[in-house]
Design a protein around this motif. Structure first.
Motif, PDB file in Angstrom:
ATOM      1  N   LYS A  55      -2.028   0.904  -8.692  1.00  0.00           N
ATOM      2  CA  LYS A  55      -1.969   1.090 -10.140  1.00  0.00           C
ATOM      3  C   LYS A  55      -3.217   1.816 -10.646  1.00  0.00           C
ATOM      4  O   LYS A  55      -4.202   1.974  -9.947  1.00  0.00           O
ATOM      5  N   GLU A  56      -3.136   2.214 -11.925  1.00  0.00           N
ATOM      6  CA  GLU A  56      -4.207   3.008 -12.515  1.00  0.00           C
ATOM      7  C   GLU A  56      -5.534   2.254 -12.547  1.00  0.00           C
ATOM      8  O   GLU A  56      -6.600   2.843 -12.371  1.00  0.00           O
ATOM      9  N   TYR A  57      -5.481   0.950 -12.780  1.00  0.00           N
ATOM     10  CA  TYR A  57      -6.707   0.164 -12.894  1.00  0.00           C
ATOM     11  C   TYR A  57      -7.094  -0.495 -11.564  1.00  0.00           C
ATOM     12  O   TYR A  57      -7.966  -1.376 -11.544  1.00  0.00           O
ATOM     13  N   GLU A  58      -6.475  -0.083 -10.462  1.00  0.00           N
ATOM     14  CA  GLU A  58      -6.773  -0.654  -9.146  1.00  0.00           C
ATOM     15  C   GLU A  58      -7.266   0.428  -8.198  1.00  0.00           C
ATOM     16  O   GLU A  58      -7.014   1.618  -8.393  1.00  0.00           O
ATOM     17  N   ARG A  59      -7.977  -0.034  -7.167  1.00  0.00           N
ATOM     18  CA  ARG A  59      -8.368   0.838  -6.066  1.00  0.00           C
ATOM     19  C   ARG A  59      -8.105   0.091  -4.759  1.00  0.00           C
ATOM     20  O   ARG A  59      -8.138  -1.140  -4.721  1.00  0.00           O
ATOM     21  N   ALA A  60      -7.868   0.837  -3.704  1.00  0.00           N
ATOM     22  CA  ALA A  60      -7.549   0.256  -2.401  1.00  0.00           C
ATOM     23  C   ALA A  60      -8.618   0.647  -1.391  1.00  0.00           C
ATOM     24  O   ALA A  60      -8.923   1.830  -1.209  1.00  0.00           O
ATOM     25  N   VAL A  61      -9.167  -0.371  -0.749  1.00  0.00           N
ATOM     26  CA  VAL A  61     -10.132  -0.153   0.331  1.00  0.00           C
ATOM     27  C   VAL A  61      -9.377  -0.315   1.650  1.00  0.00           C
ATOM     28  O   VAL A  61      -8.871  -1.398   1.964  1.00  0.00           O
ATOM     29  N   VAL A  62      -9.289   0.756   2.411  1.00  0.00           N
ATOM     30  CA  VAL A  62      -8.486   0.779   3.637  1.00  0.00           C
ATOM     31  C   VAL A  62      -9.403   0.572   4.841  1.00  0.00           C
ATOM     32  O   VAL A  62     -10.420   1.259   5.002  1.00  0.00           O
ATOM     33  N   VAL A  87      -5.331  -1.878   7.384  1.00  0.00           N
ATOM     34  CA  VAL A  87      -5.255  -3.014   6.456  1.00  0.00           C
ATOM     35  C   VAL A  87      -5.969  -2.586   5.182  1.00  0.00           C
ATOM     36  O   VAL A  87      -7.050  -1.988   5.248  1.00  0.00           O
ATOM     37  N   PHE A  88      -5.361  -2.866   4.040  1.00  0.00           N
ATOM     38  CA  PHE A  88      -5.984  -2.452   2.773  1.00  0.00           C
ATOM     39  C   PHE A  88      -6.161  -3.666   1.859  1.00  0.00           C
ATOM     40  O   PHE A  88      -5.416  -4.646   1.934  1.00  0.00           O
TER      41      PHE A  88
END
Length: 291
Positions: A55-62, A87-88
């Motif tokens: 989502k716009e207000y989220e970030r994913a650390v992979v 894994v994220f």
């Protein structure tokens, strides 16, 4: 030989857990190739498992084979996650409200108080928030409680009651510096309520009332002094002209008559009585008593 020395803060950031720029190695590339081959074989079914929506207000650390894939979190939008090796972790970047429960604090002047507050913060670096601390929100919450107690413990009760904004700004600065390595930015700190014992409240109320009464007495005394000076000046002016004193009498009589009083006490000067009766008080003599 390079004589340049990096700053301590920069060294701390480098020593902290973060992005590992080392390559995957032979085994890592082998597993990567097998995972990518599995995606191709099971296409198009695998594509629904590999595509993730951020989502716009989220970030994913992979994490790929346990290592952070890039120095910057991915998103928003679609990201590709390979099966078995990737894994994220999602990180919310919105501002978070942290309510600090009432803390029992002993002030510098040995007064026990209970103070609660609220902290507004947000994650500005998703990679640091995931890699450098186990639970970033719990750590920020506990650090906010400790900082509130430490800062208020160095202040007196009067300073706490009068300087809330300065104390809140000091707490915000300390929290922002301490949570910088965690990827946290403290936006605002507010002190909501300061609770003091009931007996101390009564003592403070009595002290304030006594101060107000003393100030009122001083003001009344100053008013009487100014009034006496004005009366002295007026008496000196009236002494220069007797007619002015008589006009003042008539003006006073007019003022009293407008109030609809049934009895009016009006003083008359002796010179008026002398003019009406033809008798002078100074020349009046007592008659002898007849036997």
């Amino acid at each position: 030989m390079d004589s340049r020395v990096s700053s301590p803060k920069k060294q701390d950031k480098e020593n902290f857990v973060g992005v590992n720029n080392k390559r995957l190695g032979v085994c890592g590339w082998l597993l990567f190739s097998l995972s990518f081959l599995l995606v191709i074989i099971t296409f198009p079914i695998s594509i629904w498992m590999c595509l993730k929506i951020i989502k716009e207000y989220e970030r994913a650390v992979v994490f790929r084979l346990g290592r952070i894939q890039a120095d910057k979190a991915k998103g928003p939008g679609l990201i590709l996650v390979l099966p078995c090796i990737d894994v994220f972790v999602k990180v919310d970047l919105r501002t978070i409200t942290c309510n600090i429960p009432p803390q029992e604090i002993l002030t510098r002047d040995s007064v026990t108080t209970q103070v609660d507050g609220v902290v507004y913060y947000r994650v500005y670096s998703a990679v640091s928030a995931v890699a450098n601390v186990n639970d970033v929100h719990q750590a920020t919450f506990l650090l906010a409680q400790t900082t509130l107690r430490n800062v208020l413990g160095t202040q007196t009760l009067s300073q706490i009651l009068a300087g809330r904004e300065e104390i809140a700004h000091s707490i915000q600065t300390l929290l922002d510096d301490a949570t910088d390595l965690w990827g946290i930015r403290v936006a605002r700190v507010e002190i909501k309520d300061v609770r003091i014992p009931v007996q101390l409240q009564r003592s403070m109320a009595a002290e304030a009332e006594a101060t107000r009464e003393a100030r009122a007495k001083v003001l009344a005394a100053e008013g009487e002094m100014n009034a006496s000076k004005s009366l002295k000046s007026a008496s000196m002016v009236l002494a220069e002209s007797p007619i002015a004193l008589q006009l003042r009498y008539l003006q006073t009589l007019s003022t009293v008559a407008t109030e609809k009083n049934s009895t009016i006490v009006f003083p008359l000067p002796m010179n008026i009585l002398e003019g009406i009766g033809g008798v002078s008080y100074d020349n009046h003599k007592k008659l002898p008593n007849k036997a």
